[in-house]
Scaffold this motif. Sequence first.
Motif, PDB file in Angstrom:
ATOM      1  N   ASP B  88       4.544  39.592 -20.335  1.00  0.00           N
ATOM      2  CA  ASP B  88       5.403  38.708 -21.334  1.00  0.00           C
ATOM      3  C   ASP B  88       4.926  38.892 -22.657  1.00  0.00           C
ATOM      4  OD1 ASP B  88       7.646  37.133 -22.389  1.00  0.00           O
ATOM      5  OD2 ASP B  88       6.574  35.163 -21.332  1.00  0.00           O
ATOM      6  N   GLY B  89       5.628  38.449 -23.728  1.00  0.00           N
ATOM      7  CA  GLY B  89       5.016  38.429 -25.150  1.00  0.00           C
ATOM      8  C   GLY B  89       3.635  37.737 -25.352  1.00  0.00           C
ATOM      9  N   ASP B  90       2.763  38.055 -26.267  1.00  0.00           N
ATOM     10  CA  ASP B  90       1.605  37.408 -26.319  1.00  0.00           C
ATOM     11  C   ASP B  90       1.660  35.855 -26.954  1.00  0.00           C
ATOM     12  OD1 ASP B  90       0.830  39.941 -25.837  1.00  0.00           O
ATOM     13  OD2 ASP B  90       0.459  40.319 -28.111  1.00  0.00           O
ATOM     14  N   LYS B  91       0.708  35.061 -26.774  1.00  0.00           N
ATOM     15  CA  LYS B  91       0.848  33.638 -27.187  1.00  0.00           C
ATOM     16  C   LYS B  91      -0.323  33.885 -28.681  1.00  0.00           C
ATOM     17  CE  LYS B  91       0.959  31.483 -22.692  1.00  0.00           C
ATOM     18  NZ  LYS B  91       0.611  30.663 -21.897  1.00  0.00           N
ATOM     19  N   SER B  92       0.348  33.190 -29.472  1.00  0.00           N
ATOM     20  CA  SER B  92      -0.600  33.063 -30.923  1.00  0.00           C
ATOM     21  C   SER B  92      -0.464  31.751 -31.475  1.00  0.00           C
ATOM     22  CB  SER B  92       0.084  34.210 -32.035  1.00  0.00           C
ATOM     23  OG  SER B  92       0.928  33.740 -32.321  1.00  0.00           O
ATOM     24  N   LEU B  93      -1.577  31.251 -31.980  1.00  0.00           N
ATOM     25  CA  LEU B  93      -1.905  30.320 -32.954  1.00  0.00           C
ATOM     26  C   LEU B  93      -2.472  30.715 -34.310  1.00  0.00           C
ATOM     27  CD1 LEU B  93      -2.539  27.208 -32.622  1.00  0.00           C
ATOM     28  CD2 LEU B  93      -4.524  27.709 -31.883  1.00  0.00           C
ATOM     29  N   SER B  94      -1.574  29.785 -35.391  1.00  0.00           N
ATOM     30  CA  SER B  94      -1.719  30.264 -36.664  1.00  0.00           C
ATOM     31  C   SER B  94      -2.124  28.885 -37.334  1.00  0.00           C
ATOM     32  CB  SER B  94      -0.688  30.681 -37.493  1.00  0.00           C
ATOM     33  OG  SER B  94       0.003  31.669 -36.702  1.00  0.00           O
ATOM     34  N   ILE B  95      -3.325  28.663 -37.674  1.00  0.00           N
ATOM     35  CA  ILE B  95      -3.892  27.644 -38.305  1.00  0.00           C
ATOM     36  C   ILE B  95      -3.952  27.727 -39.735  1.00  0.00           C
ATOM     37  CG2 ILE B  95      -6.048  25.962 -38.365  1.00  0.00           C
ATOM     38  CD1 ILE B  95      -6.615  26.922 -35.765  1.00  0.00           C
ATOM     39  N   PHE B  96      -3.406  26.782 -40.683  1.00  0.00           N
ATOM     40  CA  PHE B  96      -3.149  26.944 -41.931  1.00  0.00           C
ATOM     41  C   PHE B  96      -4.440  26.349 -42.847  1.00  0.00           C
ATOM     42  CE2 PHE B  96       0.916  29.080 -42.283  1.00  0.00           C
ATOM     43  CZ  PHE B  96       1.360  28.547 -41.007  1.00  0.00           C
ATOM     44  N   ASP B  97      -5.119  26.891 -43.670  1.00  0.00           N
ATOM     45  CA  ASP B  97      -6.186  26.427 -44.388  1.00  0.00           C
ATOM     46  C   ASP B  97      -5.638  26.186 -45.857  1.00  0.00           C
ATOM     47  OD1 ASP B  97      -8.014  26.083 -42.257  1.00  0.00           O
ATOM     48  OD2 ASP B  97      -8.561  28.334 -42.530  1.00  0.00           O
ATOM     49  N   GLN B  98      -4.781  27.030 -46.447  1.00  0.00           N
ATOM     50  CA  GLN B  98      -4.193  26.879 -47.894  1.00  0.00           C
ATOM     51  C   GLN B  98      -2.948  27.431 -47.963  1.00  0.00           C
ATOM     52  OE1 GLN B  98      -6.434  29.322 -50.490  1.00  0.00           O
ATOM     53  NE2 GLN B  98      -7.940  27.952 -50.879  1.00  0.00           N
ATOM     54  N   PRO B  99      -2.218  27.008 -48.610  1.00  0.00           N
ATOM     55  CA  PRO B  99      -2.456  25.910 -49.669  1.00  0.00           C
ATOM     56  C   PRO B  99      -2.977  24.674 -49.259  1.00  0.00           C
ATOM     57  CG  PRO B  99      -0.130  26.463 -49.611  1.00  0.00           C
ATOM     58  CD  PRO B  99      -0.618  27.231 -48.706  1.00  0.00           C
ATOM     59  N   ALA B 100      -3.620  23.781 -50.032  1.00  0.00           N
ATOM     60  CA  ALA B 100      -4.218  22.724 -49.504  1.00  0.00           C
ATOM     61  C   ALA B 100      -3.344  21.580 -48.945  1.00  0.00           C
ATOM     62  CB  ALA B 100      -5.207  22.123 -50.610  1.00  0.00           C
ATOM     63  N   ASP B 101      -2.133  21.498 -49.294  1.00  0.00           N
ATOM     64  CA  ASP B 101      -1.194  20.442 -48.893  1.00  0.00           C
ATOM     65  C   ASP B 101      -0.789  20.776 -47.539  1.00  0.00           C
ATOM     66  OD1 ASP B 101       0.452  22.446 -50.529  1.00  0.00           O
ATOM     67  OD2 ASP B 101       2.161  21.363 -49.759  1.00  0.00           O
ATOM     68  N   VAL B 102      -0.910  21.865 -46.955  1.00  0.00           N
ATOM     69  CA  VAL B 102      -0.439  22.348 -45.520  1.00  0.00           C
ATOM     70  C   VAL B 102      -1.791  22.352 -44.740  1.00  0.00           C
ATOM     71  CG1 VAL B 102       1.915  22.865 -46.300  1.00  0.00           C
ATOM     72  CG2 VAL B 102      -0.174  24.636 -46.068  1.00  0.00           C
ATOM     73  N   LYS B 103      -3.053  22.104 -45.424  1.00  0.00           N
ATOM     74  CA  LYS B 103      -4.231  22.360 -44.691  1.00  0.00           C
ATOM     75  C   LYS B 103      -4.098  21.535 -43.157  1.00  0.00           C
ATOM     76  CE  LYS B 103      -9.096  22.099 -45.581  1.00  0.00           C
ATOM     77  NZ  LYS B 103      -9.915  21.890 -46.937  1.00  0.00           N
ATOM     78  N   GLY B 104      -4.646  22.245 -42.316  1.00  0.00           N
ATOM     79  CA  GLY B 104      -4.327  21.591 -40.898  1.00  0.00           C
ATOM     80  C   GLY B 104      -3.086  21.480 -40.379  1.00  0.00           C
ATOM     81  N   THR B 105      -2.156  22.014 -40.661  1.00  0.00           N
ATOM     82  CA  THR B 105      -0.786  22.456 -40.156  1.00  0.00           C
ATOM     83  C   THR B 105      -1.275  23.533 -39.084  1.00  0.00           C
ATOM     84  OG1 THR B 105       0.364  22.061 -41.958  1.00  0.00           O
ATOM     85  CG2 THR B 105       1.500  23.228 -40.203  1.00  0.00           C
ATOM     86  N   ALA B 106      -0.511  23.460 -37.887  1.00  0.00           N
ATOM     87  CA  ALA B 106      -0.766  24.646 -37.002  1.00  0.00           C
ATOM     88  C   ALA B 106       0.393  25.046 -36.230  1.00  0.00           C
ATOM     89  CB  ALA B 106      -1.940  24.199 -35.796  1.00  0.00           C
ATOM     90  N   MET B 107       0.519  26.359 -35.984  1.00  0.00           N
ATOM     91  CA  MET B 107       1.848  26.699 -35.308  1.00  0.00           C
ATOM     92  C   MET B 107       1.502  27.522 -34.283  1.00  0.00           C
ATOM     93  SD  MET B 107       5.263  28.713 -37.267  1.00  0.00           S
ATOM     94  CE  MET B 107       4.430  30.190 -37.178  1.00  0.00           C
ATOM     95  N   LEU B 108       2.247  27.166 -33.081  1.00  0.00           N
ATOM     96  CA  LEU B 108       2.000  27.915 -31.693  1.00  0.00           C
ATOM     97  C   LEU B 108       3.151  28.660 -31.548  1.00  0.00           C
ATOM     98  CD1 LEU B 108       0.113  28.146 -29.260  1.00  0.00           C
ATOM     99  CD2 LEU B 108       1.151  26.278 -28.143  1.00  0.00           C
TER     100      LEU B 108
END
Lengths: 393, 274
Positions: B88-108
């Motif tokens: 199947d397709g891969d699994k991926s996780l993106s964690i945002f560090d910048q810009p500061a107002d989206v810091k901590g946002t994560a997309m799976l």
Amino acid sequence: MKALVFFLCIAVFSAPVMAFEYSGNIAAEYQLFPQKAQFENQLDNNLTFSFKPKVTKTWNKGNDQLSIELFFRADDKDAERNHADIREFKWLHVNGSHEWRVGVDTVFWGVTESQHLVDVINQIDRVEGIDGEEKLGQQMINFTSIQDWGTLHVFVMPGFRESTYPSQQGRLRLPLVVDSSQTVYESADEENNIDYALRFEHYIGDTEFGLSWFDGTNRDAGFIPGLDANGEPVLIPYYSQMTQFGLDLQSIAGDWLWKLEMIHRDSTEESFNAMTAGFEYTCFGILDSPVDMGVLLEYSLDDRNMNSGIFDNDVFVGFRFAFNDVQSTDILAGFIMDTDLKSQSLRVEASRRLGDSWKFTGELQFFDQIADSDPLKAFESDDYLLLELAKYF
Amino acid sequence: MLNKARLNKIGLNKFMVKKLLLIGLMTLPLISHAQTAEEQGLQVAKDGEAYDAGFVDFTANMLMTLKNKKGDTSSRQIRIRTLEVVGDGDKSLSIFDQPADVKGTAMLTYSHGLKPDDQWLYLPAIKRVKRISSRNKSGPFMGSEFAFEDLGSQEIEKYSYKLLREEACGEFQCFVLERIPAYKYSGYKRQHVWLDKEAYRMIKADFYDRKNELLKTLTSTDYQQFLGHYWRPRKMEMVNHQNGKSTTLLWTDYAFKTGLTNRDFKSQTLKRAR
């Protein structure tokens, strides 16, 4: 509580030396109420400042984490809004598919946008806004088990947080001031009653669902008319004991998100069912531009048959514009109408990043044709414009 | 795996085919008939996938710099974790560090071939994990010149292929493939990709919009080899020919076989992703 904080401090300082991660924001907020106030002494405009720092420390390969998030608002005019809160002060420990969270935390449950029925863990920080999205930290021990057949959360909550209410000077308040110094509880343990909750959540294909149960102090206060120390009439908050069952469900079908939240709540005074159901449809890249437009429609029903509740037979229509530009410009406009009373309210929120670390937010709220029997009547003259400039770090 | 891939590749070179035929390798059915350009294109894509298979997982940091026509820049910092999923397709996780107002946002993202991906977003401001529609393939990622579909996992079945030609591309010899998106809602009519013949590194890609006009060109450079096999670019530059904007990705701290498991890619653990 003190023992818990002490324990957490020990946990911080005994942890191997590792960099702390800092984040948060500091903001200036200006609120303007163009209409003449309904009640005496209410402010017409207000410039306030808030500070929301967050510190996180992770060790043991990410299996241990300490996070502290505080919130402060400095408000010269509304003494009740001049407040501070611990949104988070918790230790997270991960052991394979089991997770423990001990301390103060903020939790979000649910899927709908116009109201948050199933979301019962945290008390609402009502002086921070009328949308119920700013919440007070709740002390808890939370155990989570993540399995292939779903995720189970167990909450034990020693202690209750009272809601915040505006002072006499504040806008968006009830006709009488709420006097939290005289709060009455149904539980003999008062604010030290131990509350419990369970939540099971899972997803099957494109459908996510959650089933929840809560037993403890009702986060929504009832009010008893009374007198304060000076003999002035006030409202005294009364917190009953309640049991609530909740269901939330969201299903994705291409551009459509179908949403449902339902609760059944039993307390000594009343027993009722309520629900919110609707959809969000998104047109991606409207008119060959990068802009996405979402259309939201939600209907809320509450069977208490009091014909005066908020969200008792209400329709919410919303439009969301995500510009997908470099500055992440977003606009959300929501219109709510009570189909029985014909009371209406409209709210527009917009935000845009300025440079790399500043963010500008604007909010417009209108109340219109509010029926005399509607609890929103107290807000009738409280249309407002809110501007906020925040520096993130 | 590698040998088979290389053998199959031989079928693309007419001279080699003749030579092989001459030495009597008639038992290889794959090269016993002339392949069409489509078959050859698909074969190259399959070989490329086979070459990169077995990386298990990788983590990396991405610095994204957006540049407009006037030269103003804006940057984003994202940490990426990817888990290879066999079948199947891969699994991926993106964690945002910048810009500061989206810091901590994560997309799976759980990517799938032609079936829509499963996608969740964690919004730290209200501590809410939201399942989101993955239908937005052609939309810009974080306001950049990269669309979501440019950054997603590239499964074989996502395109139909055609081998256009073979030619030199910088220091490499390349296959030039035409890829036509087979998934719904792509922003592209077609893509031309240059894959080097040795290790299937994507050296360059041209993206044609739905009106079939050249929209963007992606150039990947500074390839580095990991675990003695897997190649990853340290720099990717996407230039939009129609609006004059560009986005550069600088990749650092690549690490392979880091021990990530399925447990690190669950929507339930998204809110504690660090």
